[in-house]
Design a protein around this motif. Structure first.
Motif, PDB file in Angstrom:
ATOM      1  N   ALA A   1       0.832  -1.194   0.000  1.00  0.00           N
ATOM      2  CA  ALA A   1       0.000   0.000   0.000  1.00  0.00           C
ATOM      3  C   ALA A   1       0.873   1.252   0.000  1.00  0.00           C
TER       4      ALA A   1
ATOM      5  N   ALA B   1       1.301   2.366  -3.323  1.00  0.00           N
ATOM      6  CA  ALA B   1       0.046   2.910  -3.824  1.00  0.00           C
ATOM      7  C   ALA B   1      -0.057   4.389  -3.474  1.00  0.00           C
ATOM      8  N   ILE B   2       0.396   4.737  -2.276  1.00  0.00           N
ATOM      9  CA  ILE B   2       0.368   6.131  -1.856  1.00  0.00           C
ATOM     10  C   ILE B   2       1.242   6.970  -2.775  1.00  0.00           C
TER      11      ILE B   2
ATOM     12  N   THR C   1      -0.543   7.395  -6.352  1.00  0.00           N
ATOM     13  CA  THR C   1      -1.803   8.089  -6.575  1.00  0.00           C
ATOM     14  C   THR C   1      -1.821   9.514  -6.046  1.00  0.00           C
TER      15      THR C   1
ATOM     16  N   VAL D   1      -5.424  10.084  -1.520  1.00  0.00           N
ATOM     17  CA  VAL D   1      -5.306   9.099  -0.450  1.00  0.00           C
ATOM     18  C   VAL D   1      -5.878   9.654   0.849  1.00  0.00           C
TER      19      VAL D   1
ATOM     20  N   ARG E   1      -9.656   9.692   0.611  1.00  0.00           N
ATOM     21  CA  ARG E   1     -10.259   8.351   0.671  1.00  0.00           C
ATOM     22  C   ARG E   1     -10.174   7.772   2.070  1.00  0.00           C
ATOM     23  N   ALA E   2      -9.055   8.014   2.757  1.00  0.00           N
ATOM     24  CA  ALA E   2      -8.934   7.552   4.143  1.00  0.00           C
ATOM     25  C   ALA E   2      -9.976   8.249   5.009  1.00  0.00           C
TER      26      ALA E   2
ATOM     27  N   ALA F   1     -13.349   6.730   4.405  1.00  0.00           N
ATOM     28  CA  ALA F   1     -13.465   5.414   5.040  1.00  0.00           C
ATOM     29  C   ALA F   1     -13.743   5.577   6.533  1.00  0.00           C
TER      30      ALA F   1
ATOM     31  N   PRO G   1      -2.238   4.916   9.293  1.00  0.00           N
ATOM     32  CA  PRO G   1      -1.496   6.045   8.710  1.00  0.00           C
ATOM     33  C   PRO G   1      -2.396   7.261   8.478  1.00  0.00           C
ATOM     34  N   ILE G   2      -2.965   7.777   9.548  1.00  0.00           N
ATOM     35  CA  ILE G   2      -3.810   8.975   9.472  1.00  0.00           C
ATOM     36  C   ILE G   2      -3.342   9.956  10.535  1.00  0.00           C
TER      37      ILE G   2
END
Lengths: 286, 257
Positions: free
Chosen positions: A29, A32-33, A36, A41, A44-45, A48, A131-132
């Motif tokens: 992932a 992926a960060i 994109t 990211v 989207r986090a 979610a 990871p927020i």
């Protein structure tokens, strides 16, 4: 395993995305960060997190009880206490007169679980090692609660329909009243969420949140102003009046929303959310 | 081989009590490091700091060379963490919870689906996939906790007492899972259950009163007993952790105390 793939896992996103064809198994992932871009990211986090928080309200029947109670109490205050029929005027003034006080009791019920529950169960360790940022978590929880309060306000629209059926009200005024109510609820929610972050006990979170809500609302009432003017210098009493929710809600409920009101709601919400972040960080470190 | 997790001189003080006092350790890829110590020795506090939950008073945590304190988000992205007692969101289904964890970690689309299928298979969660987490047995709860920790294929896994409170059968399953997962990442496992150390851990760090008192393989550790005592992990553990805090380095790894 095919059982899981076929029945359980959400297929909605199956066709979504340019990355579907890439080496899914090997890449992490983290890559992926990088691929994109951070903002997508981040958003989207956030979504979610909002989704999880919002659906948590409906995990038990409490949400439905809450919504029903809110709608019922709003009707009782409007028709019985507010003498809706006796006034003979086609508007929702009695509803909007009592609404802030109804929100002062019900908003802490929405905010009380936001952080206290995480701390009581220990799941805050899961949340805050994702990871927020703390800001992201605070904002997500507030957004979820705010959406839920929006639903609660929607549940009272039966009154709006009734008044249209009984007469010809100024629907623009009523719409502005709802906007003002939702913005005010946002301020109370941010204060309540901060209270929730202070404790692992939801009852204490509720009481603290309700106390803050009453302080924020009553700072503008004649009673409190009278008491304050006797105790405090006029300038301090005036500034307390300026931070009162009632000062900004009352004219808005009559169809007048100024830029100052909007700035007030935004800055008060931001202020409490900022405090919320500080409290979460502080409680984590201790 | 370079370490995927490097912890240097971590310190944490709670209201005047020095819970962690200069702990350093390193975990390499493919390795399971046992983190041993009596209750209250500072194991969980160290794990929380290594996982990026608790900010240390001083010291450094590096995950694959990324500084946890300076840039926490990329560091956390490479790390999986099972907190003590494996807290979960009880109101969610297994599927909903793991999907949430995957999404927050940036997985989506086909990659998210394959990650979900992967953890469902590795942790044998298919039979409880649609069940609410609140109604699961302890063994399944722990597996869901492990699933959220590995769904993003982290380089470092931090597992705080992963077998605590499980029955003997469940313990065997979780130990096997830990060994399997070590093929892809570096794992640090805290425990006070000595019996699982030889079966699970390649290397061991023993702490007492917030300090490292011994380091080495399980066999090396078992030798660190007082004169005349039969070498065993249990005797060594008691000897090392009850003699009061000693400075790190006073006990040479592999040597006699």
């Amino acid at each position: 395993m095919s059982r899981v793939a076929g029945s359980g896992i959400d297929n909605r996103e199956a066709g979504n995305g340019h990355e579907a064809g890439s080496d899914a198994a090997a890449s992490t992932a983290a890559t992926a960060i990088a691929a994109t871009g951070m903002s997508g990211v981040w958003l989207r986090a956030l979504m979610a997190l909002v989704r999880r928080e919002f659906s948590a309200y409906f995990a038990t029947p409490i949400a439905w009880v809450f919504l029903a109670a809110f709608a019922a109490l709003a009707a009782v205050f409007t028709f019985r206490v507010g003498n809706f029929m006796g006034r003979g005027v086609a508007d929702l003034a009695p509803f909007f007169m009592y609404l802030p006080w109804l929100l002062a009791v019900l908003t802490p019920a929405v905010s009380m679980r936001l952080w206290a529950e995480e701390r009581a169960s220990g799941s805050i360790e899961l949340l805050m090692t994702l990871p927020i940022s703390t800001w992201q978590a605070v904002l997500a929880k507030w957004l979820a609660g705010w959406l839920f309060l929006g639903l609660a306000l929607l549940s009272t629209t039966g009154l709006w329909l009734s008044v249209n059926w009984l007469g010809t009200p100024d629907n623009g005024v009523i719409a502005l009243g709802y906007v003002a109510a939702w913005m005010s609820a946002g301020v109370l929610l941010a204060a309540g969420a901060t209270a929730s972050a202070l404790t692992r006990n939801q009852v204490i979170a509720f009481v603290l949140g309700a106390l803050l809500a009453f302080l924020l609302l009553s700072a503008g009432t004649p009673l409190v102003r009278g008491v304050l003017s006797a105790w405090l210098p006029a300038a301090v009493a005036e500034s307390l009046l300026a931070i009162s929710l009632t000062t900004h809600f009352a004219p808005a409920a009559q169809g007048v929303i100024s830029l100052a009101d909007v700035l007030y709601w935004l800055s008060m919400t931001a202020f409490w959310l900022f405090l919320n972040v500080l409290v979460v960080e502080w409680k984590k470190a201790a | 081989m370079t370490a995927v997790l490097q912890v240097r001189k971590l310190c944490k003080n709670f209201a005047g009590v020095q819970a962690v006092d200069g702990i350093s350790l390193a975990v390499r890829r493919g390795e399971v490091l046992g983190f041993l110590g009596p209750n209250g020795a500072g194991k969980s506090t160290t794990m929380k700091m290594a996982a990026g939950f608790l900010p240390p008073d001083s010291g450094e945590v590096m995950v694959c060379g990324i500084d946890m304190l300076r840039t926490p988000l990329p560091a956390r992205q490479r790390l999986g963490y099972l907190p003590e007692g494996a807290p979960l969101y009880d109101e969610m289904t297994v599927r909903g919870f793991l999907r949430f964890c995957g999404r927050v970690r940036g997985l989506r689309g086909a990659r998210l689906r394959s990650a979900l299928e992967g953890v469902a298979e590795r942790l044998q969660l298919a039979s409880v996939w649609e069940r609410g987490i609140g109604g699961l047995s302890k063994g399944y709860r722990r597996r869901v906790g492990l699933a959220q920790a590995i769904i993003h294929q982290p380089d470092v896994l931090i597992l705080d007492e992963p077998t605590d409170g499980l029955d003997p059968n469940q313990k065997v399953v979780v130990r096997q899972l830990i060994r399997d997962m070590a093929q892809h990442c570096g794992i640090i496992v805290s425990t006070h259950i000595l019996e699982e150390v030889p079966a699970v851990c390649d290397r061991v760090v023993v702490i007492a009163q917030g300090r490292v008192v011994a380091e080495g393989t399980a066999d090396e550790l078992a030798q660190q007993v007082p004169e005349g005592v039969e070498p065993s992990l249990e005797a060594a553990f008691r000897h090392l952790t009850t003699r009061g805090a000693r400075l790190q380095g006073a006990v040479a790894p592999g040597g006699r105390a």
